[in-house]
Design a protein around this motif. Structure first.
Motif, short mmCIF file in Angstrom:
data_model
loop_
_atom_site.label_atom_id
_atom_site.label_comp_id
_atom_site.label_asym_id
_atom_site.label_seq_id
_atom_site.Cartn_x
_atom_site.Cartn_y
_atom_site.Cartn_z
N LEU A 138 2.65 0.61 6.94
CA LEU A 138 1.21 0.82 7.01
C LEU A 138 0.42 -0.30 6.36
CD1 LEU A 138 1.22 4.62 6.14
CD2 LEU A 138 0.21 3.66 8.22
N VAL A 139 0.86 -0.74 5.17
CA VAL A 139 0.11 -1.75 4.40
C VAL A 139 1.09 -2.83 3.92
CG1 VAL A 139 -1.85 -0.35 3.68
CG2 VAL A 139 0.26 -0.17 2.40
N PRO A 140 1.48 -3.76 4.75
CA PRO A 140 2.48 -4.76 4.35
C PRO A 140 1.99 -5.76 3.32
CG PRO A 140 1.62 -5.22 6.55
CD PRO A 140 1.07 -3.90 6.16
N GLU A 141 0.65 -5.91 3.12
CA GLU A 141 0.16 -6.88 2.14
C GLU A 141 0.59 -6.46 0.73
OE1 GLU A 141 -1.73 -5.14 4.12
OE2 GLU A 141 -2.66 -6.51 5.59
N ARG A 142 1.01 -7.43 -0.09
CA ARG A 142 1.60 -7.13 -1.40
C ARG A 142 0.65 -6.34 -2.30
NH1 ARG A 142 2.02 -9.63 -6.62
NH2 ARG A 142 4.05 -9.25 -7.59
N SER A 182 6.27 -11.21 -10.36
CA SER A 182 6.91 -10.39 -9.33
C SER A 182 7.26 -9.03 -9.92
CB SER A 182 8.18 -11.08 -8.84
OG SER A 182 9.15 -11.11 -9.88
N ASN A 183 7.54 -8.08 -9.03
CA ASN A 183 7.89 -6.74 -9.51
C ASN A 183 9.18 -6.75 -10.31
OD1 ASN A 183 5.75 -5.02 -8.37
ND2 ASN A 183 6.50 -5.80 -6.42
N ARG A 184 10.14 -7.60 -9.91
CA ARG A 184 11.39 -7.68 -10.68
C ARG A 184 11.14 -8.20 -12.09
NH1 ARG A 184 16.27 -10.68 -8.33
NH2 ARG A 184 16.98 -10.03 -10.39
N MET A 185 10.29 -9.19 -12.22
CA MET A 185 9.98 -9.70 -13.56
C MET A 185 9.19 -8.68 -14.37
SD MET A 185 11.35 -12.71 -13.87
CE MET A 185 10.44 -13.48 -15.23
N LEU A 198 0.00 -2.87 -0.93
CA LEU A 198 1.20 -2.05 -1.05
C LEU A 198 1.38 -1.57 -2.49
CD1 LEU A 198 3.72 -0.92 0.33
CD2 LEU A 198 4.91 -3.05 -0.25
N GLN A 199 1.06 -2.41 -3.45
CA GLN A 199 1.14 -1.99 -4.86
C GLN A 199 0.21 -0.83 -5.12
OE1 GLN A 199 0.79 -5.07 -7.99
NE2 GLN A 199 -0.78 -3.77 -8.91
N ARG A 200 -0.99 -0.88 -4.56
CA ARG A 200 -1.93 0.22 -4.74
C ARG A 200 -1.45 1.48 -4.03
NH1 ARG A 200 -3.89 -4.25 -5.77
NH2 ARG A 200 -5.78 -4.68 -6.97
N ALA A 201 -0.85 1.29 -2.85
CA ALA A 201 -0.32 2.45 -2.11
C ALA A 201 0.79 3.13 -2.91
CB ALA A 201 0.19 2.00 -0.75
N TYR A 202 1.69 2.36 -3.47
CA TYR A 202 2.79 2.94 -4.25
C TYR A 202 2.26 3.63 -5.51
CZ TYR A 202 7.02 1.36 -1.83
OH TYR A 202 8.05 1.21 -0.94
N ALA A 235 -11.22 -7.54 -3.79
CA ALA A 235 -9.90 -7.00 -4.09
C ALA A 235 -9.71 -5.67 -3.36
CB ALA A 235 -9.76 -6.79 -5.60
N PRO A 236 -8.51 -5.44 -2.78
CA PRO A 236 -8.26 -4.19 -2.09
C PRO A 236 -8.31 -3.01 -3.07
CG PRO A 236 -6.23 -5.44 -2.32
CD PRO A 236 -7.35 -6.34 -2.74
N SER A 237 -8.81 -1.88 -2.62
CA SER A 237 -8.98 -0.71 -3.46
C SER A 237 -8.12 0.43 -2.95
CB SER A 237 -10.45 -0.28 -3.47
OG SER A 237 -10.84 0.13 -2.17
N TYR A 238 -8.10 1.53 -3.71
CA TYR A 238 -7.39 2.72 -3.24
C TYR A 238 -8.05 3.27 -1.98
CZ TYR A 238 -4.77 2.69 -7.59
OH TYR A 238 -3.94 2.33 -8.61
N ALA A 239 -9.36 3.15 -1.90
CA ALA A 239 -10.05 3.61 -0.69
C ALA A 239 -9.60 2.79 0.52
CB ALA A 239 -11.56 3.49 -0.87
N ALA A 240 -9.35 1.49 0.30
CA ALA A 240 -8.89 0.64 1.40
C ALA A 240 -7.51 1.09 1.88
CB ALA A 240 -8.83 -0.81 0.95
N VAL A 241 -6.68 1.58 0.96
CA VAL A 241 -5.37 2.10 1.35
C VAL A 241 -5.53 3.29 2.29
CG1 VAL A 241 -3.27 3.23 0.52
CG2 VAL A 241 -4.21 1.29 -0.74
N LEU A 242 -6.38 4.22 1.90
CA LEU A 242 -6.56 5.43 2.68
C LEU A 242 -7.33 5.19 3.97
CD1 LEU A 242 -7.30 7.96 -0.20
CD2 LEU A 242 -5.15 7.62 1.04
N ARG A 243 -8.10 4.10 4.02
CA ARG A 243 -8.82 3.79 5.26
C ARG A 243 -7.94 3.08 6.28
NH1 ARG A 243 -13.28 2.28 1.83
NH2 ARG A 243 -12.61 0.11 2.01
#
Length: 412
Positions: free
Chosen positions: A142-146, A294-297, A149-153, A11-19
């Motif tokens: 920078l991070v188009p993967e869903r 989804s984010n809307r739901m 991107l959730q972790r980035a936000y 699973a992608p992590s916050y460290a993966a966002v910054l890397r």
């Protein structure tokens, strides 16, 4: 409705966002500029009060500064979407920094005209660079993967929360050895340096203007603002964000009233720190989970949680319980705002993302101001429990309305 999805093996992590390539440089530059926003309000209020010796003038100047900054945010974001951040941000930041510098100079010594201060504040607020919405738009590049991107936000939201805790602390340090106007001057330097560093990032050079995408969100011939606000997903995101702002604006005043009623006025800082801490924990936890819905739901869930936690906080028998209850309410703040920004981003075309984020940002700030104004007259007339319940009502109602709309559209 909203449940974690099975965790992938990696699973992608916050460290993966910054890397991610260029992410740390771009994010760090944006945070440097946004630190100015954490300092400028308190610095300017103290500086105006010092030069005019009037709390009334200081409050009026800050109201003018805040109003133009908040309500013109979508218009400034439209310039970013139209011309691109590299062309639009530097002149915007340059004018804003120059006006803050003029305010610092004007408030350095006593006796400045309140009319001059008001005019400078209005103009400066109108030019505030939308660094938050721009950074959230850049995250999608920078991070188009869903999931990433959730972790980035989430990371972005928690960092912004901490900036608004760190900023006033820095102002406290500054006024320990200089006049408050120095804090205004430092705010000007921070926003200018941070903005120039941001637009020098390679990822910003790749972001151009895409007018065709901006036009794709609504019927031809409608004004652009009408087109954007006609997008159901963006409207829902703004409604939820506005409700969160209402709760937070009301909470500021209710905490002051509660602590004074219990003869513990100094505990206000601890209660508000608990709110920020809860928000940071909630934001990081929410971003670390891969949600199926989804984010809307997912929009109504944290909004409803915040409303319920606010209502429970009003039943606190003492300040210690209030600290815990407010921390629990804070857990829902960052997830609600993160989900709102993500839902808004997903609802519009690529050329309107900065404007969409700005509308959510405007809804939060406008809601906060409205919440403080509306709950003020109630404090002297109702019990604390009733006041907290009234303040919680907008979040619960908005959650119900948005949930009904999201479910209705999913059945079509």
């Amino acid at each position: 409705m909203l449940s974690p999805s099975p965790a992938p093996s990696r699973a992608p992590s916050y460290a993966a966002v910054l890397r991610t390539r260029h992410a740390s440089r771009t994010f760090g530059s944006a945070l440097l500029g946004r630190l100015s926003y954490g300092m400028v309000s308190l610095s300017l209020m103290l500086a105006v009060k010092d030069t005019t010796s009037s709390y009334s003038v200081a409050g009026t100047v800050m109201a003018l500064f805040g109003a133009t900054s908040v309500f013109l945010s979508p218009a400034r974001a439209a310039l970013i979407d139209r011309y691109g951040p590299r062309r639009a941000l530097p002149p915007m930041a340059g004018v804003y920094a120059a006006l803050l510098g003029a305010l610092a100079y004007a408030t350095w010594r006593p006796g400045t005209s309140s009319l001059l201060l008001g005019a400078l504040a209005v103009t400066a607020g109108a030019c505030t660079p939308p660094l938050g919405p721009v950074m959230r738009t850049l995250w999608t590049t920078l991070v188009p993967e869903r999931e990433l991107l959730q972790r980035a936000y989430s990371l972005d939201g928690v960092a912004e929360e901490l900036l608004f805790v760190t900023g006033p602390l820095m102002v406290g340090v500054v006024i320990g050895f200089a006049v408050p106007a120095a804090g205004v001057a430092i705010s000007a330097a921070l926003v200018l340096v941070g903005t120039l560093a941001l637009v020098s990032s390679p990822v910003v050079r790749d972001v151009g203007t895409r007018p065709s995408a901006a036009k794709a969100v609504a019927p031809r011939g409608a004004p652009r603002t009408q087109r954007l606000l006609g997008v159901v997903g963006l409207r829902h995101a703004a409604v939820v964000a506005g409700a969160v702002g209402l709760c937070l604006g009301a909470l500021d005043l209710l905490v002051v009233a509660f602590t004074e009623q219990h003869h513990r006025g100094a505990a206000v800082a601890w209660v508000m720190a608990a709110l920020s801490a809860g928000s940071a924990v909630g934001g990081l936890a929410h971003g670390a989970v891969s949600w199926r819905a989804s984010n809307r739901m997912g929009l109504p869930v944290p909004a409803a949680g915040l409303g319920l936690a606010m209502a429970v906080a009003g039943l606190s028998p003492d300040v210690y319980v209030l600290v815990a209850a407010v921390a629990a309410a804070g857990v829902f703040v960052a997830p609600a705002l993160t989900t709102a920004y993500l839902a808004a981003d997903e609802s519009v075309g690529e050329g309107s993302r900065t404007q969409a984020g700005a509308w959510v940002n405007t809804a939060v700030n406008a809601g906060s101001s409205l919440g403080t104004a509306l709950v003020g007259p109630l404090v002297d007339r109702l019990s604390p429990a009733a006041c907290f319940a009234v303040a919680a009502l907008p979040a619960l109602l908005c959650a119900a309305v948005v949930a009904r709309g999201a479910v209705g559209r999913s059945r079509r």
